[in-house]
Motif scaffolding. Structure first.
Motif, short mmCIF file in Angstrom:
data_model
loop_
_atom_site.label_atom_id
_atom_site.label_comp_id
_atom_site.label_asym_id
_atom_site.label_seq_id
_atom_site.Cartn_x
_atom_site.Cartn_y
_atom_site.Cartn_z
N ASP A 17 0.62 -1.59 -0.17
CA ASP A 17 -0.08 -0.09 0.18
C ASP A 17 0.63 1.47 -0.28
N PRO A 18 0.43 2.44 -0.70
CA PRO A 18 1.07 3.13 -0.77
C PRO A 18 1.58 3.91 0.63
N VAL A 19 0.49 3.87 1.18
CA VAL A 19 0.43 4.77 2.75
C VAL A 19 1.64 4.53 3.47
N VAL A 20 2.72 3.52 2.58
CA VAL A 20 3.71 2.37 3.91
C VAL A 20 4.88 2.23 3.56
N ARG A 21 4.80 2.25 2.17
CA ARG A 21 5.57 2.67 1.09
C ARG A 21 7.39 3.59 2.02
N GLY A 22 8.04 3.39 1.78
CA GLY A 22 9.07 3.62 2.46
C GLY A 22 9.71 2.77 3.54
N ARG A 23 8.66 2.23 3.87
CA ARG A 23 9.04 1.73 5.86
C ARG A 23 9.95 0.47 6.00
N GLY A 24 10.02 0.07 4.81
CA GLY A 24 11.12 -1.18 4.48
C GLY A 24 9.61 -1.44 4.06
N VAL A 25 8.55 -2.01 4.02
CA VAL A 25 7.59 -3.34 4.01
C VAL A 25 8.31 -4.45 3.43
N GLY A 26 8.26 -3.91 2.00
CA GLY A 26 8.94 -4.66 0.85
C GLY A 26 10.08 -5.38 1.55
N SER A 27 10.92 -5.11 2.49
CA SER A 27 12.18 -5.91 2.94
C SER A 27 12.27 -7.33 3.51
N LEU A 28 10.82 -6.34 4.52
CA LEU A 28 10.28 -7.53 5.87
C LEU A 28 9.36 -9.08 4.66
N LEU A 29 8.70 -8.31 3.96
CA LEU A 29 8.03 -9.63 3.10
C LEU A 29 9.19 -10.42 1.69
N LEU A 30 10.31 -9.82 1.76
CA LEU A 30 11.08 -10.57 1.37
C LEU A 30 11.74 -11.29 2.26
N GLU A 31 12.33 -11.32 3.83
CA GLU A 31 12.48 -12.20 4.08
C GLU A 31 12.07 -13.13 4.44
N GLU A 32 10.51 -12.29 5.19
CA GLU A 32 9.69 -13.51 5.29
C GLU A 32 9.53 -14.53 4.35
N VAL A 33 9.80 -14.74 2.79
CA VAL A 33 9.22 -15.17 1.73
C VAL A 33 10.80 -15.77 2.44
N ALA A 34 12.23 -15.95 2.18
CA ALA A 34 12.55 -16.04 2.20
C ALA A 34 12.40 -17.25 3.31
N ALA A 35 12.67 -16.86 5.10
CA ALA A 35 12.25 -17.67 5.63
C ALA A 35 11.49 -19.09 5.13
N VAL A 36 10.33 -18.95 5.01
CA VAL A 36 9.25 -20.14 3.74
C VAL A 36 9.85 -21.29 3.59
N ALA A 37 11.25 -20.60 2.00
CA ALA A 37 12.10 -21.41 1.47
C ALA A 37 12.77 -21.93 2.02
N ALA A 38 13.93 -21.15 3.56
CA ALA A 38 14.22 -22.20 4.16
C ALA A 38 13.95 -23.69 4.76
N GLU A 39 12.20 -23.21 5.30
CA GLU A 39 11.71 -23.94 6.18
C GLU A 39 11.16 -25.21 4.70
N HIS A 40 11.65 -24.56 3.73
CA HIS A 40 10.64 -25.99 3.14
C HIS A 40 11.92 -27.13 2.21
#
Length: 214
Positions: free
Chosen positions: A128-151
């Motif tokens: 959402d544009p209202v939270v851009r610039g707060r590192g949300v994309g990076s948080l999501l990417l790292e959580e996806v990386a955690a999912v990948a590691a667990e599988h």
């Protein structure tokens, strides 16, 4: 959701696995805002596309960002033969009609990506544009990386189009490397982009296990 004087959202952002029950429509809206330009020729008009996406989400194939319990971002991924966005060819034909639906099925087939052994394929990030610039994309990417590691995946793969340099810059900052660019000038007039770059990032076997919240 609180807003500061600039209109940006305030408060802590949390990350969780899966689209929360009841947030399917909101997830579809975010997804369409991010990818509607690319998917438009296949799924337009928006008032038909958003309900279609919402009705065929695989809610367990996403990690989501929440602010005050409201969905403000998500990243989809493909694993075990299922991606965030679903909908069979027959579902497209039922929603759009056989006459208008057949070419849509063919267009959607152009976006299909199948993971190789040991790969998790990302389905894109929407914030959402209202939270851009707060590192949300990076948080999501790292959580996806955690999912990948667990599988026990060895790498994450994603595709980025040439008209989305902001996304490519984010992926490069988070450790993704471009491995191949497919030039598709014949799609520029139809879909609005003329090249697709495949990017990959290795998965750390003993990396972080995610930021899950209940």
């Amino acid at each position: 959701m609180g807003l500061d004087e600039t209109g940006a959202a305030t408060g802590p952002v949390t990350v969780r696995r899966g689209v929360p029950a009841g947030a399917e429509r909101r997830a579809a809206e975010l997804y369409w805002d991010a990818f509607g330009r690319k998917l438009g020729p296949a799924l337009n008009p928006p008032d038909k596309a958003v309900p279609f996406i919402a009705a065929h989400l695989n809610a367990d194939r996403a990690v989501c960002a929440l602010l005050d319990r409201q969905l403000v971002g998500l990243a989809g991924y493909q694993l075990g033969g299922r991606a965030l966005t679903g909908g069979s060819a027959s579902a497209v034909l039922r929603a759009y009609g056989h006459l208008r639906g057949l070419h849509r099925v063919l267009l959607l087939a152009l976006f299909e990506r199948h993971p190789a052994a040991g790969q998790l394929v990302m389905d894109g990030i929407a914030v959402d544009p209202v939270v851009r610039g707060r590192g949300v994309g990076s948080l999501l990417l790292e959580e996806v990386a955690a999912v990948a590691a667990e599988h026990d995946c060895r790498e994450i793969r994603l595709d980025v189009i040439d008209t989305n340099p902001r996304a490519r810059a984010l992926y490069e900052r988070r450790g993704f490397t471009a491995v191949r660019t497919e030039h598709t000038p014949y799609l520029r007039g139809l879909l609005g982009f003329g090249a697709v770059t495949s990017m990959r990032r290795p998965v750390e076997a003993n990396g972080p296990r995610g930021l899950r919240t209940p």
